[in-house]
Design a protein around this motif. Structure first.
Motif, PDB file in Angstrom:
ATOM      1  N   UNK A  81       0.851  -1.189   0.000  1.00  5.97           N
ATOM      2  CA  UNK A  81       0.000   0.000   0.000  1.00  5.97           C
ATOM      3  C   UNK A  81       0.889   1.242   0.000  1.00  5.97           C
ATOM      4  N   UNK A  82       0.441   2.293  -0.696  1.00  4.60           N
ATOM      5  CA  UNK A  82       1.076   3.597  -0.579  1.00  4.60           C
ATOM      6  C   UNK A  82      -0.031   4.644  -0.629  1.00  4.60           C
ATOM      7  N   UNK A  83       0.313   5.886  -0.375  1.00  9.09           N
ATOM      8  CA  UNK A  83      -0.710   6.943  -0.341  1.00  9.09           C
ATOM      9  C   UNK A  83      -0.200   8.159  -1.102  1.00  9.09           C
ATOM     10  N   UNK A  84      -0.871   8.447  -2.227  1.00 10.48           N
ATOM     11  CA  UNK A  84      -0.519   9.612  -3.037  1.00 10.48           C
ATOM     12  C   UNK A  84      -1.808  10.269  -3.503  1.00 10.48           C
ATOM     13  N   UNK A  85      -2.205  11.351  -2.828  1.00  8.04           N
ATOM     14  CA  UNK A  85      -3.442  12.040  -3.198  1.00  8.04           C
ATOM     15  C   UNK A  85      -3.204  13.221  -4.137  1.00  8.04           C
ATOM     16  N   UNK A  86      -2.004  13.307  -4.700  1.00  8.61           N
ATOM     17  CA  UNK A  86      -1.726  14.390  -5.644  1.00  8.61           C
ATOM     18  C   UNK A  86      -2.251  14.085  -7.041  1.00  8.61           C
ATOM     19  N   UNK A  87      -2.520  12.812  -7.327  1.00 12.28           N
ATOM     20  CA  UNK A  87      -3.061  12.418  -8.625  1.00 12.28           C
ATOM     21  C   UNK A  87      -3.886  11.157  -8.404  1.00 12.28           C
ATOM     22  N   UNK A  88      -5.216  11.289  -8.475  1.00 19.00           N
ATOM     23  CA  UNK A  88      -6.112  10.168  -8.205  1.00 19.00           C
ATOM     24  C   UNK A  88      -6.516   9.422  -9.474  1.00 19.00           C
ATOM     25  N   UNK A  89      -5.851   9.690 -10.564  1.00 21.41           N
ATOM     26  CA  UNK A  89      -6.210   9.010 -11.809  1.00 21.41           C
ATOM     27  C   UNK A  89      -5.734   7.560 -11.782  1.00 21.41           C
ATOM     28  N   UNK A  90      -6.465   6.714 -12.518  1.00 24.90           N
ATOM     29  CA  UNK A  90      -6.038   5.328 -12.663  1.00 24.90           C
ATOM     30  C   UNK A  90      -4.692   5.263 -13.387  1.00 24.90           C
ATOM     31  N   UNK A  91      -4.472   6.171 -14.316  1.00 27.07           N
ATOM     32  CA  UNK A  91      -3.230   6.149 -15.084  1.00 27.07           C
ATOM     33  C   UNK A  91      -2.006   6.322 -14.183  1.00 27.07           C
ATOM     34  N   UNK A  92      -2.118   7.201 -13.173  1.00 26.21           N
ATOM     35  CA  UNK A  92      -0.992   7.412 -12.263  1.00 26.21           C
ATOM     36  C   UNK A  92      -0.729   6.168 -11.436  1.00 26.21           C
ATOM     37  N   UNK A  93      -1.791   5.542 -10.925  1.00 29.52           N
ATOM     38  CA  UNK A  93      -1.599   4.310 -10.154  1.00 29.52           C
ATOM     39  C   UNK A  93      -1.061   3.189 -11.037  1.00 29.52           C
ATOM     40  N   UNK A  94      -1.567   3.106 -12.247  1.00 29.59           N
ATOM     41  CA  UNK A  94      -1.115   2.051 -13.159  1.00 29.59           C
ATOM     42  C   UNK A  94       0.366   2.199 -13.486  1.00 29.59           C
ATOM     43  N   UNK A  95       0.840   3.439 -13.581  1.00 32.50           N
ATOM     44  CA  UNK A  95       2.271   3.651 -13.830  1.00 32.50           C
ATOM     45  C   UNK A  95       3.105   3.089 -12.681  1.00 32.50           C
ATOM     46  N   UNK A  96       2.621   3.263 -11.450  1.00 34.05           N
ATOM     47  CA  UNK A  96       3.326   2.708 -10.292  1.00 34.05           C
ATOM     48  C   UNK A  96       3.264   1.185 -10.315  1.00 34.05           C
ATOM     49  N   UNK A  97       2.105   0.642 -10.664  1.00 31.41           N
ATOM     50  CA  UNK A  97       1.963  -0.816 -10.742  1.00 31.41           C
ATOM     51  C   UNK A  97       2.944  -1.393 -11.757  1.00 31.41           C
ATOM     52  N   UNK A  98       3.091  -0.718 -12.883  1.00 31.14           N
ATOM     53  CA  UNK A  98       4.020  -1.204 -13.913  1.00 31.14           C
ATOM     54  C   UNK A  98       5.473  -1.137 -13.414  1.00 31.14           C
ATOM     55  N   UNK A  99       5.821  -0.087 -12.655  1.00 27.29           N
ATOM     56  CA  UNK A  99       7.158  -0.031 -12.048  1.00 27.29           C
ATOM     57  C   UNK A  99       7.354  -1.204 -11.102  1.00 27.29           C
TER      58      UNK A  99
END
Length: 202
Positions: free
Chosen positions: A69-87
């Motif tokens: 789990x992490x917490x980043x409320x600066x960008x709530x888009x799926x695209x931003x989370x997906x970029x982290x998932x891909x990393x």
């Protein structure tokens, strides 16, 4: 029994038992390199490692995945989370276990569709961990920059060591708790599952 030790000694025992799961410690080490805000390795991979060790099983037996789990409320888009998932997929790709990474700042956007009850927005990773269906699940660990372990355990560690599953009726519905408890007891029949409190709506 570790569950009867003073808290400081319980923390030492907790770290010692988790360190026997080499997959878990590798996930922690690699996650620390991803620079995720407020991250923790959390949930099943922690308490199930303890259950395995105290019942004489292999440390990683029966653990289906490793949650980050992490917490980043600066960008709530799926695209931003997906970029982290891909990393994460690149970082963990050669491990034999599945690692799931989720931005807890986004959970309120999809929780009701999945579980049937609304979820207020979290304000931290810790507040997300607080809402797990069982208090026994409410655990998080991470490596700090100085190499020390940070342990988040709002309900303590005694139940984890003592194989007690206790409901946490703050968000997840009763059926989620009971389904998880049933699945866990099939793998760890030594568990003592406490009932959902009477009068709490399902």
């Amino acid at each position: 029994m570790p569950g009867q030790l003073p808290l400081a000694e319980q923390l030492d025992a907790f770290r010692s038992l988790l360190s026997r799961n080499e997959t878990l410690t590798e996930v922690m080490t690699r996650t620390a390199t991803l620079d995720l805000p407020g991250w923790y390795v959390t949930a099943g991979c922690l308490f199930q490692t303890v259950w395995n060790v105290v019942t004489g099983r292999s440390a990683a037996q029966g653990i289906r995945d490793y949650d980050v789990f992490y917490f980043d409320d600066t960008d709530l888009s799926w695209e931003a989370e997906d970029a982290v998932i891909k990393k994460g997929q690149e970082a963990f790709g050669d491990l034999s276990a599945e690692v799931e990474i989720r931005n807890e700042a986004r959970v309120h956007l999809w929780y009701e569709r999945k579980f049937g009850v609304p979820c207020p927005p979290y304000d931290s990773t810790e507040s997300a961990i607080d809402s797990f269906a069982a208090t026994t699940c409410c655990l998080g660990v991470r490596l700090e920059p100085d190499g020390q372990w940070r342990v988040y355990a709002p309900h303590g560690l005694s139940d984890v060591f003592n194989l007690v599953v206790r409901p946490n009726p703050v968000l997840a519905p009763r059926e989620v708790y009971e389904a998880k408890a049933a699945r866990w007891t099939r793998e760890w029949p030594e568990l003592r599952v406490l009932p959902w409190p009477d009068g709490t709506p399902a």
